[in-house]
Enzyme design. Structure first.
Site, PDB file in Angstrom:
ATOM      1  N   LYS A   1      49.968 -29.347  16.125  1.00 57.07           N
ATOM      2  CA  LYS A   1      50.878 -29.097  17.186  1.00 57.07           C
ATOM      3  C   LYS A   1      50.615 -27.673  17.629  1.00 57.07           C
ATOM      4  O   LYS A   1      51.058 -26.757  16.740  1.00 57.07           O
ATOM      5  CB  LYS A   1      52.398 -29.015  16.685  1.00 57.07           C
ATOM      6  CG  LYS A   1      53.165 -29.212  18.056  1.00 57.07           C
ATOM      7  CD  LYS A   1      54.453 -28.506  17.777  1.00 57.07           C
ATOM      8  CE  LYS A   1      54.459 -26.963  17.788  1.00 57.07           C
ATOM      9  NZ  LYS A   1      54.153 -26.366  18.955  1.00 57.07           N
TER      10      LYS A   1
ATOM     11  N   GLU B   1      51.228 -18.600   6.647  1.00 59.15           N
ATOM     12  CA  GLU B   1      50.463 -17.458   7.298  1.00 59.15           C
ATOM     13  C   GLU B   1      51.564 -16.979   8.242  1.00 59.15           C
ATOM     14  O   GLU B   1      51.760 -17.338   9.183  1.00 59.15           O
ATOM     15  CB  GLU B   1      49.210 -17.846   8.002  1.00 59.15           C
ATOM     16  CG  GLU B   1      48.054 -18.288   6.948  1.00 59.15           C
ATOM     17  CD  GLU B   1      47.708 -17.439   5.939  1.00 59.15           C
ATOM     18  OE1 GLU B   1      46.842 -17.823   4.913  1.00 59.15           O
ATOM     19  OE2 GLU B   1      47.985 -16.011   6.183  1.00 59.15           O
TER      20      GLU B   1
ATOM     21  N   CYS C   1      48.729 -10.644  13.655  1.00 59.68           N
ATOM     22  CA  CYS C   1      49.575 -10.532  12.526  1.00 59.68           C
ATOM     23  C   CYS C   1      49.042  -9.497  11.783  1.00 59.68           C
ATOM     24  O   CYS C   1      49.839  -9.066  10.738  1.00 59.68           O
ATOM     25  CB  CYS C   1      49.661 -11.633  11.920  1.00 59.68           C
ATOM     26  SG  CYS C   1      47.729 -12.339  11.416  1.00 59.68           S
TER      27      CYS C   1
ATOM     28  N   GLU D   1      58.090  -5.978  12.832  1.00 56.90           N
ATOM     29  CA  GLU D   1      56.803  -6.128  13.296  1.00 56.90           C
ATOM     30  C   GLU D   1      57.126  -6.040  14.814  1.00 56.90           C
ATOM     31  O   GLU D   1      58.008  -6.452  15.653  1.00 56.90           O
ATOM     32  CB  GLU D   1      56.572  -7.761  13.123  1.00 56.90           C
ATOM     33  CG  GLU D   1      55.001  -8.120  13.526  1.00 56.90           C
ATOM     34  CD  GLU D   1      54.830  -9.524  13.378  1.00 56.90           C
ATOM     35  OE1 GLU D   1      55.672 -10.338  13.435  1.00 56.90           O
ATOM     36  OE2 GLU D   1      53.409  -9.731  12.765  1.00 56.90           O
TER      37      GLU D   1
END
Ligand SMILES: NC(=O)c1ccc[n+]([C@@H]2O[C@H](COP(=O)([O-])OP(=O)(O)OC[C@H]3O[C@@H](n4cnc5c(N)ncnc54)[C@H](O)[C@@H]3O)[C@@H](O)[C@H]2O)c1
Ligand SMILES: O=C[C@H](O)CS(=O)(=O)O
Length: 465
Positions: free
Chosen positions: A166, A241, A275, A369
């Site tokens: 997906k 992850e 990331c 982040e």
């Protein structure tokens, strides 16, 4: 949607928007639980024959897929730039990076070795084999629409697993193009399936389905935790992850120019939407001014614009929410005393690369982040201090150290609680090395021989003579 070798539609559609111009460029079917289950039916059915092929037979089909992707990398790059926004050359670079996982794992699948164990009973022989786990569910993010799929699907298929995928609803077109080329390459029906649609419905169906034996997710830590909890109900293997918040340390012994260029590469790749982007810059006080000037000189060379235009280094962010998050962190930093040396202007989904100084650890940009082109720079005095500050986060994905002093570089690298350390290197990610994080940045590794283990079960066979 691509299920069991067939292209399926749905009653409802999802609009795909080009973030450079905020225009709808396509629609894709909005699949739900029904389509998700059909995909698992296909993958489950295909697993028996696919896992019985030899590693060499699977490698030949994977390499046929690799060659088609390589032949079509410019077209795939254009699709990616239009749906995700990254500059075309960077998008084509991602296709090449994505393809490197296919070629690396096509070969690695031939090296899934077992072992024999000297038995303590002379009438026994002990064997260990490693076998494919079965049907794998892969859920992927929008920021690397090709690589985050092949980094999962390549080892899965090479090991003999089958997959249901997906992609992020913002960037489904790249995934569907990869599926089209897999079909053209002759990868059998049901081995690879791509379901576009409502995340919760599609993934929810997979998480409840006991036939799905592995879930591999790349995305936010928040969603990773949701999936980890859901996986427990059927004891699925899990690879996660997740988010990052990378420190970028420039010591008194750094090569200033190398560090400035390394920070450009780490911070502004994909407009800061990776990331492993540098999120927090720690500069030794003795070289603060020299480094800031060198870095600003590099930032000034960056061109912001539509990724389809030649010479553009920084494209738009994925959507207005992403822009608002960067703006919020910028305003918060300014309100707490940060100095905006340059950048931070916004127009639509575009944000000019921003350099902040006089930054303190209390600012939001040093805690959360960023996922945007914001480079907050703070100073430190001792090695012990910078290691402590760099580790003071729930995240532990990537960290960077620029120092030409060997023992200092090793001391800091070993003290950092991160799964990936770029030592004088701002771009460490490669297919042959393990990629993954400590703490709340995830579980498991992708890439390298470690990445193959995620799709294998260890079986112990005890033979009585
Ligand atoms: N560690 C890595 O390798 C890595 C790589 C890329 C991105 N990321 C992280 O991903 C985040 C950005 O990507 P994103 O915005 O696509 O992340 P996201 O978590 O919002 O979405 C990731 C995927 O999960 C799906 N999803 C969303 N809600 C879900 C739910 N409730 N159940 C099941 N699936 C769901 C999304 O549709 C998408 O396909 C950042 O935090 C970034 O650090 C990590
Ligand atoms: O954003 C996440 C990706 O994993 C970054 S990389 O291309 O693998 O470095």
């Amino acid at each position: 949607m691509y299920i069991n070798g067939q292209w399926l539609t749905a009653d409802e559609q999802i609009e795909v928007v080009n973030p450079a111009v905020n225009e709808v460029i396509a629609t894709v079917p909005k699949g739900g639980a029904g389509e998700a289950s059909k995909a698992v039916d296909a993958a489950y059915e295909a697993f028996t024959s696919w896992s019985k092929k030899t590693a060499g037979e699977r490698a030949e089909l994977l390499m046929a897929w690799y060659r088609l992707i390589d032949e079509n990398k410019e077209e795939i790059g254009r699709i990616m730039t239009e749906e995700q926004g990254k500059p075309l050359q960077e998008a084509i670079g991602e296709v090449t990076y994505a393809n490197s996982f296919i070629s690396w794992y096509a070969e690695e699948g031939k090296r899934i070795y077992g072992e024999t164990i000297p038995a303590s009973d002379p009438k026994k022989r002990l064997f260990v084999s490693r076998q494919p786990v079965g049907v794998v569910a892969a859920i992927t993010p929008w920021n690397f629409p090709a690589a985050m799929i092949t980094r999962k699907v390549a080892p899965a298929l090479a090991s003999g697993c089958t997959a249901v995928v997906k992609p992020a609803s913002a960037t489904p077109l790249t995934a569907l193009k990869l599926a089209e080329l897999a079909h053209e390459a002759g990868i059998p029906n049901g081995v690879l399936n791509v379901v576009t649609g409502d995340s919760k419905s599609v993934a929810g169906a997979w998480m409840e389905d006991s036939r799905v034996r592995k879930v591999t997710f790349t995305g936010s830590t928040e969603i990773g935790k949701v999936l980890m909890k859901q996986a427990a109900d059927t004891m699925k293997k899990v690879s996660l992850e997740l988010g990052g918040h990378a420190p970028f340390i420039v010591t008194a012994h750094a090569d200033i120019e190398k560090a400035a260029k390394g920070l450009i590469g780490s911070k502004f790749r994909n407009a800061g939407q990776t990331c492993v982007c540098a999120n927090r810059v720690y500069v030794h006080e003795s070289i603060e001014k020299e480094f800031i000037e060198a870095f600003k000189a590099e930032v000034k060379t960056l061109k912001v614009g539509n990724g389809m235009e030649s010479g553009v280094n920084i494209g738009p962010l994925i959507d207005k929410d992403a822009v608002e998050k960067v703006q919020s962190q910028l305003e918060d930093a300014k309100s707490k005393g940060a100095v905006v040396e340059m950048g931070g202007e916004t127009k639509g989904n575009y944000v000019t690369p921003a350099v902040l100084t006089n930054v303190t650890d209390e600012m939001d940009c040093m805690v959360d982040e960023t996922f945007g082109p914001l480079a907050p720079i703070t100073v430190y005095r001792t090695t012990e201090e910078v290691i402590k500050r760099a580790n003071n986060t729930p995240f532990g994905l990537a960290a960077y150290v620029f120092s030409e002093h060997l023992s200092e570089a090793i001391e800091i690298s070993e003290g950092l609680e991160y799964g990936i350390v770029g030592l004088n290197d701002g771009l460490p990610s490669v297919a042959q090395a393990p990629f993954g994080g400590f703490k709340e940045s995830g579980l498991g590794r992708e890439g390298g021989h470690h990445g193959m283990d995620e799709f294998l079960e260890v079986k112990y066979i005890s033979l009585g003579l």
